[in-house]
Design an enzyme around this catalytic site. Sequence first.
Site, PDB file in Angstrom:
ATOM      1  N   TRP A 197     -48.489  -3.868 -84.601  1.00  0.00           N
ATOM      2  CA  TRP A 197     -47.169  -4.631 -84.508  1.00  0.00           C
ATOM      3  C   TRP A 197     -46.497  -3.772 -85.928  1.00  0.00           C
ATOM      4  O   TRP A 197     -47.384  -3.867 -86.954  1.00  0.00           O
ATOM      5  CB  TRP A 197     -46.855  -5.772 -84.714  1.00  0.00           C
ATOM      6  N   ASP A 364     -28.992 -12.297 -79.825  1.00  0.00           N
ATOM      7  CA  ASP A 364     -30.867 -12.351 -80.120  1.00  0.00           C
ATOM      8  C   ASP A 364     -30.477 -13.466 -79.645  1.00  0.00           C
ATOM      9  O   ASP A 364     -30.456 -15.082 -79.314  1.00  0.00           O
ATOM     10  CB  ASP A 364     -31.472 -11.863 -81.067  1.00  0.00           C
ATOM     11  N   ARG A 441     -47.530 -16.409 -79.369  1.00  0.00           N
ATOM     12  CA  ARG A 441     -46.728 -17.020 -80.254  1.00  0.00           C
ATOM     13  C   ARG A 441     -45.672 -17.837 -78.930  1.00  0.00           C
ATOM     14  O   ARG A 441     -44.548 -17.692 -79.050  1.00  0.00           O
ATOM     15  CB  ARG A 441     -45.377 -16.068 -79.747  1.00  0.00           C
ATOM     16  N   ASP A 476     -36.849  -8.543 -73.596  1.00  0.00           N
ATOM     17  CA  ASP A 476     -37.885  -8.201 -75.141  1.00  0.00           C
ATOM     18  C   ASP A 476     -39.237  -8.600 -73.846  1.00  0.00           C
ATOM     19  O   ASP A 476     -39.125  -8.950 -72.783  1.00  0.00           O
ATOM     20  CB  ASP A 476     -37.544  -9.724 -76.026  1.00  0.00           C
ATOM     21  N   CYS A 524     -37.691  -3.870 -74.878  1.00  0.00           N
ATOM     22  CA  CYS A 524     -38.277  -4.198 -76.942  1.00  0.00           C
ATOM     23  C   CYS A 524     -39.707  -4.761 -76.187  1.00  0.00           C
ATOM     24  O   CYS A 524     -40.137  -5.960 -75.516  1.00  0.00           O
ATOM     25  CB  CYS A 524     -37.160  -5.327 -77.280  1.00  0.00           C
ATOM     26  N   ASP A 546     -40.226  -3.770 -84.773  1.00  0.00           N
ATOM     27  CA  ASP A 546     -39.654  -4.648 -85.549  1.00  0.00           C
ATOM     28  C   ASP A 546     -39.425  -4.997 -86.984  1.00  0.00           C
ATOM     29  O   ASP A 546     -38.972  -5.100 -87.682  1.00  0.00           O
ATOM     30  CB  ASP A 546     -40.463  -5.942 -85.425  1.00  0.00           C
TER      31      ASP A 546
HETATM   32  C1  DGJ Z   1     -39.080  -9.957 -81.232  1.00  0.00           C
HETATM   33  C2  DGJ Z   1     -38.261  -8.810 -81.263  1.00  0.00           C
HETATM   34  O1  DGJ Z   1     -38.621  -7.182 -81.396  1.00  0.00           O
HETATM   35  C3  DGJ Z   1     -37.206  -9.029 -82.415  1.00  0.00           C
HETATM   36  O2  DGJ Z   1     -36.290  -7.994 -82.186  1.00  0.00           O
HETATM   37  C4  DGJ Z   1     -35.946 -10.004 -81.333  1.00  0.00           C
HETATM   38  O3  DGJ Z   1     -35.810  -9.514 -80.461  1.00  0.00           O
HETATM   39  C5  DGJ Z   1     -37.421 -10.836 -81.361  1.00  0.00           C
HETATM   40  N1  DGJ Z   1     -38.226 -11.136 -80.031  1.00  0.00           N
HETATM   41  C6  DGJ Z   1     -37.261 -12.411 -80.671  1.00  0.00           C
HETATM   42  O4  DGJ Z   1     -37.245 -13.847 -80.455  1.00  0.00           O
END
Ligand code: DGJ
Length: 731
Positions: A197, A364, A441, A476, A524, A546
């Site tokens: 990550w 977002d 998460r 995402d 993403c 990120d």
């Molecule tokens: C992970 C993504 O990579 C971020 O940019 C953002 O959208 C968060 N999740 C939101 O929970």
Amino acid sequence: MITYDKNNKIFNLTNNEMSYIFCILKNGKLGNLYYGDAIGENLKIDQMIHFEKTSLTVNYFKNDDKFSMQNIKQEFPEYGRGDYREPAIMLTRENGSHLTDLFYKDHTIYKGKKSLEGLPSTRGEKICETLVVELYDDIIDLTVKLYYTIYKNINAITRHVEVMNGEKESVKINRLLSASIDFFDSDYQWLQFSGDWSRERHLIEKKLSEGITSVGSIKGTSSAEHNPFIILKREKTDEFKGEAYGFSFIYSGNFLAQGEVDSRKTLRMMMGINPFQFNWKLDKKESFVSPEVVLTYSNKGLNNLSHQLHDLYNKDLVQKKWMTQKRPVLINNWEATYFDFDENRILSIAKEAQQVGIDLFVLDDGWFGARNDDTKGLGDWIVNKEKLPNGIQGLSKKINDLGMKFGLWFEPEMVNEASNLFKEHPDYIISDPQRNSSVGRNQLVLDFSRKEVVDEIYRMMENTLKNSTVEYIKWDMNRFISEPFGKDLGLEHKGEFFHRYILGLYSLLEKINENFPHIMIESCASGGNRFDPGLLYYAPQAWTSDNTDAVSRLFIQYGTSYGYPISSIGSHVSEVPNHQVGRLTPLKTRTDVALFGTFGYELDIGKLSNEEKSQIEEDIKFFKGNQELIQKGRFYRLISPFKTNNETAWICVSNNKEEALVGFYRIRNAASNPLKKIILTGLNPEYNYSVNGKEYSGRILMKFGILLTDFYGENKVTGDYYSKLFVVKKI
Ligand code: DGJ
């Protein structure tokens, strides 16, 4: 481009620059003869395969001790017939046997390329030809079709395999790699793109030697740890010269890329779905199609190898519409607000963004259900009216009224336990009902191998999308799969779970693309945890990482560019101190790095000084003025951060070679730096150019280069995290 020499039983796939050649051996199986620089026609098998007697091998024919499967370079290796390297296919029959004997039966050659049902694949829009070779095992009544498509103007061959069961018995596919190639020697460096990550796709290079070198994923996503992209190169190959082979997998789930060097130092390279936890049952008359692997070749170094993939993915993989359309400059509120926002806060960020020239506002995580932090609400795709009293419909209209497009975040594959979706459908998650489910998460993964789950998520998404003016989705995916168990799948089909999950995901993406063609998706997965060509087919750009720190991004974007076009690399300018690493870098450096990607912002512009705001306005104008060049030009890597650990340089050159943009970056400064220059590439040696106002010939720029010492901070002491752009224009 594709010929079959009947007399010599040789298939020859050749474009202007490369040849891929294989044959039908005397036992009816396929042997690999050659893959490399174009070598033309009139070839003979015994010129290219050395049949010899060796002591420890077993012989395929009783009376021929020179014909052993172990010593022959094969095209589609099987298990159990005397070849002790790992096979491309292995089945289990009803009697428990794993043996197959697949022999050449027939072949067809046609212009163009067909798509793979339910799977992403290159589209065949460019000039290409396809060969399908049919193999047959009459004891099982099993047909295997090997598909090869060669492109005329791109050094790329796509491959996949179809297994079709006949009428005699059911079989289980235990292993099916989409491509396998036996190389004559193993004198190669293996390049993989690995990380974690916020440290995705870092280049790692190692020398191949006896045994197996491999990377893969068993996490349910292609993953940040290893990308489904590998390069083999000769030791002396660099960015500008030498031979290299690329292997890229158009797939987003568990994969395997493997190189096996045997005792004779030949190399078997293979790529496909990871055989670990894969078992696909084929009843009588059923078939299975493997995802597609892309092979690319270059004899002009690694930049050229990357260009083959950049061209193929830009011009033949992403949706047709996004091949040409300019991508919007966006602002995303995540790092500006996280979950803490309401309509006013969003509108104030959007207003400021609109004033500096940003095209698209992306809302977002946190707009739906009880999602005020990451413990609740995921899966409830209904607007949170406390935060957004006018709904997505009202907000999107207000954003549109400001003169901006509107984009929205979804994480369709996930659910929080604290959500209405989970309360109503606790059985929707992936789990083994007799065991606890692990959270990541605070969330659980929905079982996308089940159609009713995918349908329900589509229904919710559709409701939001059709009642608003959403023109962009950030898709995402923030955790790996655990407790993998297809509850709904019969005992015989449990091993299909991971692949069925990916098929479910692709079906949802396809449906959104089909029913909302005006919406662009950016994929993403906690940043770049699922940055792969499979998703590029549905989503032309991906949130690369990120990590928005400019220094970290040099490595991440440089590494990503080996296998992916710049037009797919999501890159934003964020605030300092940086939220991931705490570093303070100048606005200019952050901008100069983000410019070489899709370009956008992830901060509250309202909090910046007037001077910074005017700078951002200028920067956006500059990007828009150069967008064609960046999105569609040729990107070359010039100086590698992985080698220098301090300096990086890259260049985008327009297709007519009349313009270019060079980015140079230096992480740490020192006194009395060694003299430095950057040698440019891709320009026309006959043209004269101005570089930031100074005049040069193309020849000088490409042979001698630009003296950096001339430009270093224009004689000022520059400090750390320095960057410089060079604007190159034909005079
Ligand atoms: C992970 C993504 O990579 C971020 O940019 C953002 O959208 C968060 N999740 C939101 O929970």
